[in-house]
Scaffold this motif. Sequence first.
Motif, PDB file in Angstrom:
ATOM      1  N   ALA A  63       0.814  -1.215   0.000  1.00  0.00           N
ATOM      2  CA  ALA A  63       0.000   0.000   0.000  1.00  0.00           C
ATOM      3  C   ALA A  63       0.847   1.265   0.000  1.00  0.00           C
ATOM      4  O   ALA A  63       0.320   2.370  -0.075  1.00  0.00           O
ATOM      5  CB  ALA A  63      -0.935   0.002   1.208  1.00  0.00           C
ATOM      6  N   ALA A  64       2.164   1.133   0.086  1.00  0.00           N
ATOM      7  CA  ALA A  64       3.049   2.299   0.162  1.00  0.00           C
ATOM      8  C   ALA A  64       3.460   2.769  -1.227  1.00  0.00           C
ATOM      9  O   ALA A  64       3.762   1.961  -2.107  1.00  0.00           O
ATOM     10  CB  ALA A  64       4.291   1.949   0.972  1.00  0.00           C
ATOM     11  N   SER A  65       3.486   4.075  -1.377  1.00  0.00           N
ATOM     12  CA  SER A  65       4.016   4.637  -2.617  1.00  0.00           C
ATOM     13  C   SER A  65       5.541   4.503  -2.582  1.00  0.00           C
ATOM     14  O   SER A  65       6.126   4.190  -1.541  1.00  0.00           O
ATOM     15  CB  SER A  65       3.634   6.123  -2.724  1.00  0.00           C
ATOM     16  N   ASP A  66       6.188   4.766  -3.691  1.00  0.00           N
ATOM     17  CA  ASP A  66       7.648   4.708  -3.732  1.00  0.00           C
ATOM     18  C   ASP A  66       8.261   5.686  -2.725  1.00  0.00           C
ATOM     19  O   ASP A  66       9.235   5.362  -2.047  1.00  0.00           O
ATOM     20  CB  ASP A  66       8.167   5.017  -5.134  1.00  0.00           C
ATOM     21  N   LYS A  67       7.676   6.866  -2.617  1.00  0.00           N
ATOM     22  CA  LYS A  67       8.174   7.883  -1.691  1.00  0.00           C
ATOM     23  C   LYS A  67       8.010   7.408  -0.241  1.00  0.00           C
ATOM     24  O   LYS A  67       8.919   7.559   0.571  1.00  0.00           O
ATOM     25  CB  LYS A  67       7.426   9.195  -1.916  1.00  0.00           C
ATOM     26  N   PHE A  69       7.746   4.319   0.801  1.00  0.00           N
ATOM     27  CA  PHE A  69       8.623   3.166   1.010  1.00  0.00           C
ATOM     28  C   PHE A  69      10.057   3.636   1.275  1.00  0.00           C
ATOM     29  O   PHE A  69      10.728   3.128   2.182  1.00  0.00           O
ATOM     30  CB  PHE A  69       8.569   2.241  -0.214  1.00  0.00           C
ATOM     31  N   ALA A  70      10.517   4.615   0.519  1.00  0.00           N
ATOM     32  CA  ALA A  70      11.866   5.162   0.727  1.00  0.00           C
ATOM     33  C   ALA A  70      11.982   5.798   2.117  1.00  0.00           C
ATOM     34  O   ALA A  70      12.992   5.621   2.805  1.00  0.00           O
ATOM     35  CB  ALA A  70      12.196   6.181  -0.360  1.00  0.00           C
ATOM     36  N   LEU A  71      10.946   6.503   2.551  1.00  0.00           N
ATOM     37  CA  LEU A  71      10.940   7.108   3.882  1.00  0.00           C
ATOM     38  C   LEU A  71      10.994   6.031   4.960  1.00  0.00           C
ATOM     39  O   LEU A  71      11.740   6.148   5.938  1.00  0.00           O
ATOM     40  CB  LEU A  71       9.699   7.987   4.062  1.00  0.00           C
ATOM     41  N   ALA A  72      10.230   4.975   4.784  1.00  0.00           N
ATOM     42  CA  ALA A  72      10.242   3.864   5.751  1.00  0.00           C
ATOM     43  C   ALA A  72      11.626   3.221   5.830  1.00  0.00           C
ATOM     44  O   ALA A  72      12.105   2.895   6.919  1.00  0.00           O
ATOM     45  CB  ALA A  72       9.189   2.826   5.375  1.00  0.00           C
ATOM     46  N   LEU A  73      12.278   3.055   4.697  1.00  0.00           N
ATOM     47  CA  LEU A  73      13.630   2.489   4.707  1.00  0.00           C
ATOM     48  C   LEU A  73      14.611   3.403   5.437  1.00  0.00           C
ATOM     49  O   LEU A  73      15.472   2.919   6.181  1.00  0.00           O
ATOM     50  CB  LEU A  73      14.108   2.224   3.275  1.00  0.00           C
ATOM     51  N   GLU A  74      14.477   4.709   5.243  1.00  0.00           N
ATOM     52  CA  GLU A  74      15.335   5.656   5.967  1.00  0.00           C
ATOM     53  C   GLU A  74      15.107   5.553   7.473  1.00  0.00           C
ATOM     54  O   GLU A  74      16.054   5.544   8.259  1.00  0.00           O
ATOM     55  CB  GLU A  74      15.048   7.087   5.507  1.00  0.00           C
ATOM     56  N   ARG A  75      13.847   5.483   7.870  1.00  0.00           N
ATOM     57  CA  ARG A  75      13.521   5.371   9.300  1.00  0.00           C
ATOM     58  C   ARG A  75      14.038   4.058   9.876  1.00  0.00           C
ATOM     59  O   ARG A  75      14.557   4.032  10.993  1.00  0.00           O
ATOM     60  CB  ARG A  75      12.019   5.471   9.512  1.00  0.00           C
ATOM     61  N   PHE A  76      13.900   2.991   9.120  1.00  0.00           N
ATOM     62  CA  PHE A  76      14.375   1.687   9.607  1.00  0.00           C
ATOM     63  C   PHE A  76      15.902   1.683   9.721  1.00  0.00           C
ATOM     64  O   PHE A  76      16.456   1.144  10.678  1.00  0.00           O
ATOM     65  CB  PHE A  76      13.883   0.561   8.693  1.00  0.00           C
ATOM     66  N   GLU A  77      16.567   2.287   8.763  1.00  0.00           N
ATOM     67  CA  GLU A  77      18.025   2.375   8.825  1.00  0.00           C
ATOM     68  C   GLU A  77      18.459   3.158  10.071  1.00  0.00           C
ATOM     69  O   GLU A  77      19.406   2.763  10.763  1.00  0.00           O
ATOM     70  CB  GLU A  77      18.562   3.048   7.564  1.00  0.00           C
TER      71      GLU A  77
END
Length: 85
Positions: A63-67, A69-77
């Motif tokens: 359900a996540a847009s590319d933007k 998803f990228a934000l989630a990856l930054e937060r997870f990192e």
Amino acid sequence: SDSTLFLWIDLREFLPSPSPENDNKDIERELYLDLVKNYGLLFTPGDSMRMELPGFFRIVFTAASDKEFALALERFERFVKEKRA
């Protein structure tokens, strides 16, 4: 075809230490709340999906847009770097 709606992630290394007052459900919930409140990450705790071992979380990403998803990856990192520091 090869596709999926979610994946399982092993976050056992980030579980808080159990204590006599906290069982496996409690320590998984503590990690879940840390992810939500401090990092803006909403993962499904494994316990709610009948996973027997604490520390596994389900991530639904369809359900996540590319933007997003990228934000989630930054937060997870950031989460991982801070916890491993």
